[in-house]
Write an enzyme that holds these catalytic residues in place. Sequence first.
Site, PDB file in Angstrom:
ATOM      1  N   PRO A   1      43.420  36.867  44.722  1.00 33.47           N
ATOM      2  CA  PRO A   1      42.117  36.619  45.051  1.00 33.47           C
ATOM      3  C   PRO A   1      41.762  37.388  46.744  1.00 33.47           C
ATOM      4  CG  PRO A   1      41.907  35.208  44.164  1.00 33.47           C
ATOM      5  CD  PRO A   1      43.868  35.847  44.334  1.00 33.47           C
TER       6      PRO A   1
ATOM      7  N   GLU B   1      49.100  28.531  42.293  1.00 31.89           N
ATOM      8  CA  GLU B   1      47.947  28.755  43.469  1.00 31.89           C
ATOM      9  C   GLU B   1      48.831  29.817  44.244  1.00 31.89           C
ATOM     10  OE1 GLU B   1      46.627  26.152  42.355  1.00 31.89           O
ATOM     11  OE2 GLU B   1      45.379  26.772  43.599  1.00 31.89           O
TER      12      GLU B   1
ATOM     13  N   ARG C   1      46.277  56.672  33.525  1.00 28.58           N
ATOM     14  CA  ARG C   1      45.901  57.278  33.659  1.00 28.58           C
ATOM     15  C   ARG C   1      45.023  59.030  34.265  1.00 28.58           C
ATOM     16  NH1 ARG C   1      40.049  57.509  34.862  1.00 28.58           N
ATOM     17  NH2 ARG C   1      39.072  57.999  33.084  1.00 28.58           N
TER      18      ARG C   1
ATOM     19  N   ASP D   1      35.692  61.196  36.466  1.00 26.41           N
ATOM     20  CA  ASP D   1      34.856  59.653  37.082  1.00 26.41           C
ATOM     21  C   ASP D   1      34.133  59.536  38.207  1.00 26.41           C
ATOM     22  OD1 ASP D   1      37.170  59.260  35.683  1.00 26.41           O
ATOM     23  OD2 ASP D   1      38.744  58.770  36.968  1.00 26.41           O
TER      24      ASP D   1
HETATM   25  C1  LIG Z   1      50.324  36.109  47.420  1.00 32.38           C
HETATM   26  O1  LIG Z   1      49.775  36.637  47.010  1.00 32.38           O
HETATM   27  C2  LIG Z   1      49.786  35.723  46.199  1.00 32.38           C
HETATM   28  O2  LIG Z   1      50.381  34.552  46.658  1.00 32.38           O
HETATM   29  C3  LIG Z   1      48.881  35.796  44.705  1.00 32.38           C
HETATM   30  O3  LIG Z   1      48.077  34.044  44.274  1.00 32.38           O
HETATM   31  C4  LIG Z   1      46.904  34.268  43.482  1.00 32.38           C
HETATM   32  C5  LIG Z   1      46.345  32.997  43.877  1.00 32.38           C
HETATM   33  C6  LIG Z   1      45.892  32.659  42.927  1.00 32.38           C
HETATM   34  C7  LIG Z   1      46.006  33.414  41.105  1.00 32.38           C
HETATM   35  C8  LIG Z   1      46.727  34.887  41.251  1.00 32.38           C
HETATM   36  C9  LIG Z   1      45.917  36.262  39.886  1.00 32.38           C
HETATM   37  O4  LIG Z   1      45.470  37.053  40.693  1.00 32.38           O
HETATM   38  C10 LIG Z   1      43.917  36.967  40.773  1.00 32.38           C
HETATM   39  O5  LIG Z   1      43.270  35.802  40.701  1.00 32.38           O
HETATM   40  C11 LIG Z   1      43.117  37.780  41.420  1.00 32.38           C
HETATM   41  C12 LIG Z   1      43.572  39.187  41.281  1.00 32.38           C
HETATM   42  N1  LIG Z   1      42.487  40.223  41.881  1.00 32.38           N
HETATM   43  N2  LIG Z   1      41.154  39.111  41.471  1.00 32.38           N
HETATM   44  C13 LIG Z   1      41.370  37.653  41.307  1.00 32.38           C
HETATM   45  C14 LIG Z   1      47.143  34.835  42.692  1.00 32.38           C
END
Ligand SMILES: COC(=O)COc1cccc(COC(=O)c2cn[nH]c2)c1
Length: 246
Positions: A88, A115, A157, A172
């Site tokens: 996110p 997390e 795609r 697109d």
């Molecule tokens: C370095 O990055 C990480 O550790 C990834 O961390 C997380 C934490 C919580 C949730 C997520 C999954 O992705 C999404 O929720 C997401 C992607 N796009 N919109 C929502 C990933």
Amino acid sequence: MRVDIISIFPEYFAPLDVSLIGKARQRGLLDVRLHQLRDWTHDVHRTVDDTPYGGGPGMVMKPEPWSEAIDAVAGSAPEPPRLVVPTPSGRPFTQEVALAYAAEPWLLFAPARYEGIDSRVMAEYGDRLRLDEVSIGDYVLAGGEAAVLVMVEAVARLLPGVLGNAGSVTDDSFAPGAMAGLLEGPVYTKPPVWRGHEVPPILLSGNHGAIARWRRDQALRRTVANRPELAARLDPGTLDKRDRQV
Ligand SMILES: COC(=O)COc1cccc(COC(=O)c2cn[nH]c2)c1
């Protein structure tokens, strides 16, 4: 293009066996390889997470399984893959990013759960694997797997030969060109009248210039209505006088 995905839920990617992507894989246009992160753990419980330093809710994914998995997959390949981590807190995944990814020979996706992944993993691979932390939208998922499905579809795609009708890629709404930056307008097919709803007569007129203007006008209306921030970015010069009446 080769796509590797490391996940604790590889079964999440069954949809990549069907439809557009499935056919592209059968035709050798796309080589998708799935990996179970837990295969790189060494304890009886195959542990991939632990409590966060500094306290706080939830769990953090341990660095060791990820680094062993990434090293095993990406190894010391002369041309290593681009590492993509859905999060996110990433930069927005847009059609422009999809086009850039479609030009990459090899992508490695690391969908996180809990997390997130211990940030030292990003620091370790950031440069060599050209790490990209990307967000598919401003919401939080339980894991990055759904985001990987979205990105793989958006990228696949665009690969030559994947979509039957090449035109639809250039048309697109987010692709460069006449409709650049505009949302898709309404579309219609047979029958010409359905439950009393008529297809806009202009579309049956055969007047291709008028049809193109009508479609652009409809796309502009929808963009102004649904995405004012995109409409505001449109270069005034791109709007012909007709559009300014919107
Ligand atoms: C370095 O990055 C990480 O550790 C990834 O961390 C997380 C934490 C919580 C949730 C997520 C999954 O992705 C999404 O929720 C997401 C992607 N796009 N919109 C929502 C990933």
